[in-house]
Design an enzyme around this catalytic site. Structure first.
Site, PDB file in Angstrom:
ATOM      1  N   GLY A  10       0.874  -1.257  -0.192  1.00  0.00           N
ATOM      2  CA  GLY A  10       0.014  -0.063  -0.048  1.00  0.00           C
ATOM      3  C   GLY A  10       0.775   1.245   0.040  1.00  0.00           C
ATOM      4  N   ALA A  11       0.612   2.186  -0.771  1.00  0.00           N
ATOM      5  CA  ALA A  11       1.246   3.288  -1.033  1.00  0.00           C
ATOM      6  C   ALA A  11       0.562   4.655  -0.662  1.00  0.00           C
ATOM      7  CB  ALA A  11       2.014   3.445  -2.339  1.00  0.00           C
ATOM      8  N   GLY A  12      -0.559   4.606   0.222  1.00  0.00           N
ATOM      9  CA  GLY A  12      -1.012   6.012   0.677  1.00  0.00           C
ATOM     10  C   GLY A  12      -0.215   6.652   1.780  1.00  0.00           C
ATOM     11  N   GLY A  15       1.590   3.935   4.153  1.00  0.00           N
ATOM     12  CA  GLY A  15       2.695   3.100   3.492  1.00  0.00           C
ATOM     13  C   GLY A  15       3.765   3.987   3.394  1.00  0.00           C
ATOM     14  N   PHE A 113     -14.275  20.627  13.623  1.00  0.00           N
ATOM     15  CA  PHE A 113     -14.503  19.644  13.092  1.00  0.00           C
ATOM     16  C   PHE A 113     -15.534  18.844  14.391  1.00  0.00           C
ATOM     17  CE2 PHE A 113     -12.755  16.989   9.420  1.00  0.00           C
ATOM     18  CZ  PHE A 113     -13.022  18.049   8.673  1.00  0.00           C
ATOM     19  N   GLN A 227     -18.207   3.420   9.482  1.00  0.00           N
ATOM     20  CA  GLN A 227     -18.656   4.775   9.460  1.00  0.00           C
ATOM     21  C   GLN A 227     -19.469   5.264   8.300  1.00  0.00           C
ATOM     22  OE1 GLN A 227     -16.245   8.440   9.787  1.00  0.00           O
ATOM     23  NE2 GLN A 227     -16.953   8.329  11.601  1.00  0.00           N
ATOM     24  N   HIS A 229     -20.487   8.615   6.375  1.00  0.00           N
ATOM     25  CA  HIS A 229     -20.578  10.039   6.692  1.00  0.00           C
ATOM     26  C   HIS A 229     -21.719  10.755   6.213  1.00  0.00           C
ATOM     27  CE1 HIS A 229     -18.704  14.013   5.874  1.00  0.00           C
ATOM     28  NE2 HIS A 229     -17.662  13.552   6.100  1.00  0.00           N
ATOM     29  N   LEU A 239     -17.780  12.125  -1.471  1.00  0.00           N
ATOM     30  CA  LEU A 239     -17.806  13.162  -0.109  1.00  0.00           C
ATOM     31  C   LEU A 239     -17.894  14.611  -0.119  1.00  0.00           C
ATOM     32  CD1 LEU A 239     -17.076  12.901   2.673  1.00  0.00           C
ATOM     33  CD2 LEU A 239     -14.567  12.915   1.942  1.00  0.00           C
ATOM     34  N   THR A 241     -16.928  17.266   2.376  1.00  0.00           N
ATOM     35  CA  THR A 241     -16.139  17.300   3.727  1.00  0.00           C
ATOM     36  C   THR A 241     -16.894  17.815   4.673  1.00  0.00           C
ATOM     37  OG1 THR A 241     -14.186  18.336   4.661  1.00  0.00           O
ATOM     38  CG2 THR A 241     -15.066  19.597   2.903  1.00  0.00           C
ATOM     39  N   GLU A 242     -16.586  17.488   6.032  1.00  0.00           N
ATOM     40  CA  GLU A 242     -17.161  17.781   7.191  1.00  0.00           C
ATOM     41  C   GLU A 242     -16.600  19.261   7.501  1.00  0.00           C
ATOM     42  OE1 GLU A 242     -16.694  16.406  11.777  1.00  0.00           O
ATOM     43  OE2 GLU A 242     -17.191  15.081  10.411  1.00  0.00           O
ATOM     44  N   ARG A 273     -20.158  11.964  13.897  1.00  0.00           N
ATOM     45  CA  ARG A 273     -20.660  11.762  12.627  1.00  0.00           C
ATOM     46  C   ARG A 273     -21.637  10.625  12.790  1.00  0.00           C
ATOM     47  NH1 ARG A 273     -14.860  11.274   8.927  1.00  0.00           N
ATOM     48  NH2 ARG A 273     -14.859  13.386   8.715  1.00  0.00           N
ATOM     49  N   HIS A 337     -18.169   5.251   4.322  1.00  0.00           N
ATOM     50  CA  HIS A 337     -17.197   5.949   4.315  1.00  0.00           C
ATOM     51  C   HIS A 337     -15.991   5.739   4.827  1.00  0.00           C
ATOM     52  CE1 HIS A 337     -14.756   9.735   4.178  1.00  0.00           C
ATOM     53  NE2 HIS A 337     -14.853   9.928   5.441  1.00  0.00           N
ATOM     54  N   GLU A 361      -6.160   2.884   7.928  1.00  0.00           N
ATOM     55  CA  GLU A 361      -7.389   2.341   7.925  1.00  0.00           C
ATOM     56  C   GLU A 361      -7.493   0.625   7.840  1.00  0.00           C
ATOM     57  OE1 GLU A 361     -11.696   2.872   5.634  1.00  0.00           O
ATOM     58  OE2 GLU A 361      -9.778   3.948   5.015  1.00  0.00           O
ATOM     59  N   ARG A 372     -15.106   6.946  14.356  1.00  0.00           N
ATOM     60  CA  ARG A 372     -14.104   7.868  14.253  1.00  0.00           C
ATOM     61  C   ARG A 372     -14.364   9.303  14.204  1.00  0.00           C
ATOM     62  NH1 ARG A 372     -12.051  10.474  10.019  1.00  0.00           N
ATOM     63  NH2 ARG A 372     -13.257   9.256   8.608  1.00  0.00           N
ATOM     64  N   LEU A 378      -6.783  10.997   8.996  1.00  0.00           N
ATOM     65  CA  LEU A 378      -5.436  11.469   8.060  1.00  0.00           C
ATOM     66  C   LEU A 378      -4.326  11.620   9.321  1.00  0.00           C
ATOM     67  CD1 LEU A 378      -6.104  14.463   5.946  1.00  0.00           C
ATOM     68  CD2 LEU A 378      -5.514  12.357   5.165  1.00  0.00           C
TER      69      LEU A 378
END
Length: 563
Positions: A10-12, A15, A113, A227, A229, A239, A241-242, A273, A337, A361, A372, A378
């Site tokens: 994984g490369a997010g 990762g 938030f 979750q 959203h 999405l 955003t909140e 949420r 979400h 995640e 969450r 993030l």
């Protein structure tokens, strides 16, 4: 056979941040990813990243908000690590060059938030995940970390001593199946949102890492906590955003009236949420919605603020709903979400399977518990990418390269070859996935009962039987996306079974898991984590439980969660 000290799948954000720790530890680290790193779903995170960088705020306050937000089932040791590390990692990302939005004195801008007692969400307009991802990618390129790009991991390989020995991957570009030996494997593959028909998740979010870990013998934790959203676009589920509510946006019903004061008198639109999603769904079910949606009203923010702070949201609303939020409210609805569940780990990311680590995640550390807070995802990726990357790097330095079992690559090659050669059965992967995702969407959603969820439970064996009969139209080896999607479908079925069984067993309401037939939280019996295991003899998911990791801090003792 290729080999590395540490293989990161994984490369997010998790990762890449973990790989950076490998570089700093001077180990041989590599990343395997089925898509280009910059197409990772981390880039879809919009609103911001929580951190107590303001001197008036504190990590202790952040930790308390997270414990409360988790509905008192988050692991308190991991939560404290995340809250303590938050200012450190955010300021480090700032020094690396992340273009955060700024206040007049040059400091990082922060917005409100949900579920927080301080405006601690650092942001870059409404593209925060994207700028963080690009910043880390620059570091990865500079450090010359090898990346096996467009390679889908098919199997987590375990040696005879029960230690992870590496992975088997499919090179999507060429169709080649190959093995990679490693002293340790870190899973950072994100969530499984595509198990639901309506989701904010990309089509690549199929929970691959969780599923291969489950089949290899690692337990998944708390999969019933899914979750929803509050603000997915009505038509596409994409999405919103909140941060739109953090900037002052209102939720209104078909009569143009704000309604959140009925459900969360203090926090209103900025309650947690799960609370906001249930409020919206209640408005819709009681006839105060329009075509299954309510509305997010930004008009009072004014043109300049919307263009400056929420440019992407405006663009998405115009392109996908035909609505300019400067002039009209945006139709939104609760949408799948995020997964609070994942590969069960300790506070440093060690799984019970020797040599296997997980972060982001894909992991259940568990900092999010049953719900969450916005802005903590993030943060989770960056903090535990760092923490778990460092722990895994230290671990592999003391290990010898394990024996890679003979036959592991052939097993995957045979599976793929048989699927490609299978005669046309008329059962197509896309149709089976649609049946599965519609069942989860309809029967394991915002409001749940045993009677309704049982319908989903009955669908699982049906789609599992169909999965064994699927056939492909595309029988080529190069860039066979139908083949990749078919394999991903198998992962989704395993994860769906984990979700449904965990949800049926948990006879209480907690966080995102709300049961109309058990509407109260039951701390005496259910303040514990669900563990899902794969039973190879029965060929099904079985459950066990373990206690929440608590620290004995009086402020963290369970109380009624009111916003």
């Amino acid at each position: 056979m290729k080999s590395h000290d540490l293989i990161i799948v994984g490369a997010g954000l998790s990762g890449m941040r973990a790989a950076l720790e490998g570089v700093r530890a001077n180990i041989d680290v590599a990343i395997v990813t089925k898509i280009h790193p910059l197409r990772s779903h981390s880039c879809a995170a919009q609103g911001g990243i929580n951190a107590a960088v303001d001197p008036r705020d504190s990590w202790e306050s952040h930790a308390f908000d997270t414990v409360k937000g988790s509905d008192y089932i988050g692991d308190e040791d991991a939560i404290q690590i995340m809250a303590r590390e938050a200012p450190i990692v955010v300021l480090e990302m700032d020094r690396m060059g992340t273009p955060f939005s700024r206040v007049e004195d040059g400091g990082i801008a922060q917005r409100a938030f949900g579920g927080a007692n301080f405006d601690r969400t650092c942001y870059s307009a409404d593209r925060t995940g994207q700028v963080l991802l690009h910043t880390l990618w620059e570091q990865l390129v500079k450090s010359k970390v090898p990346v096996y790009e467009e390679c889908s991991v098919q199997k987590l390989v375990v040696d005879g001593a029960g230690h992870v020995a590496g992975v088997v991957a499919l090179d999507i570009k060429s169709g080649e199946v190959f093995g990679i030996r490693g002293k340790g494997v870190l899973i950072a593959t994100g969530g499984y949102g595509r198990v639901y028909a309506s989701t904010t998740n990309a089509t690549t979010n199929t929970g691959d890492g969780m599923a291969i870990a489950l089949r290899a013998g690692a337990p998944l934790g708390d999969m019933e906590f899914v979750q929803f959203h509050p603000t997915g676009l009505r038509t596409s589920g994409i999405l919103v955003t909140e941060g739109a509510r953090g900037e002052g946006g209102y939720l209104i019903n078909k009569d143009g009236k704000r309604f959140m004061d009925k459900y969360a008198p203090t926090k209103k639109e900025l309650a947690s949420r799960d609370v906001v999603s249930r409020a919206e769904q209640t408005e819709i079910l009681e006839g105060r919605g329009v075509n299954g949606a309510i509305f997010l009203d930004l008009r009072h923010l004014g043109r300049q603020k919307i263009i400056e702070r929420l440019p992407q949201i405006r663009e998405l609303a115009i392109d996908l709903e035909g609505v300019d939020p400067i002039d009209n409210p945006i139709p939104v609805r609760p949408t799948n979400h995020y997964s609070m569940g994942g590969i069960r780990t300790d506070k440093l990311g060690f799984s019970p399977l020797k040599g296997l680590f997980a972060a982001g995640e894909a992991a259940c550390v568990s900092v999010h518990g049953a719900n969450r807070l916005g802005g903590n995802s993030l943060l989770d990726t960056i903090v535990f990418g760092k923490v778990t990357g460092a722990a895994a790097s230290k671990y592999v330095q003391d290990q010898k390269l394990p024996e890679f079992p003979q036959g592991a690559v052939k097993e995957v090659e045979d599976m793929i070859g048989e699927l490609l050669r299978r005669p046309d059965t008329g059962v197509k992967p896309a149709a089976v996935q649609e049946e599965l995702s519609n069942a989860l969407n309809s029967y394991v959603s915002v409001f749940r009962t045993a009677e309704i969820m049982q319908k989903a439970a009955e669908v699982i064996p049906v789609v599992r039987a169909k999965f064994k009969k699927i056939s492909l139209q595309d029988t080529s080896r190069q860039f066979n996306i139908e083949l990749v999607r078919a394999i991903e479908l198998g992962h989704l079925i395993d994860l769906a079974e984990s979700i449904v069984k965990g949800a049926l067993a948990r006879t209480e309401s907690r966080g995102a898991h709300f049961r109309n037939d058990f509407p109260k939280r039951d701390d005496a019996n259910w303040r514990k984590h669900t563990l899902a295991h794969w039973d190879p003899k029965k060929e099904e998911v079985v459950l066990s439980y373990e206690p929440v990791r608590t620290l004995g801090i009086p402020e963290y003792e369970p109380k009624e969660r009111v916003y």
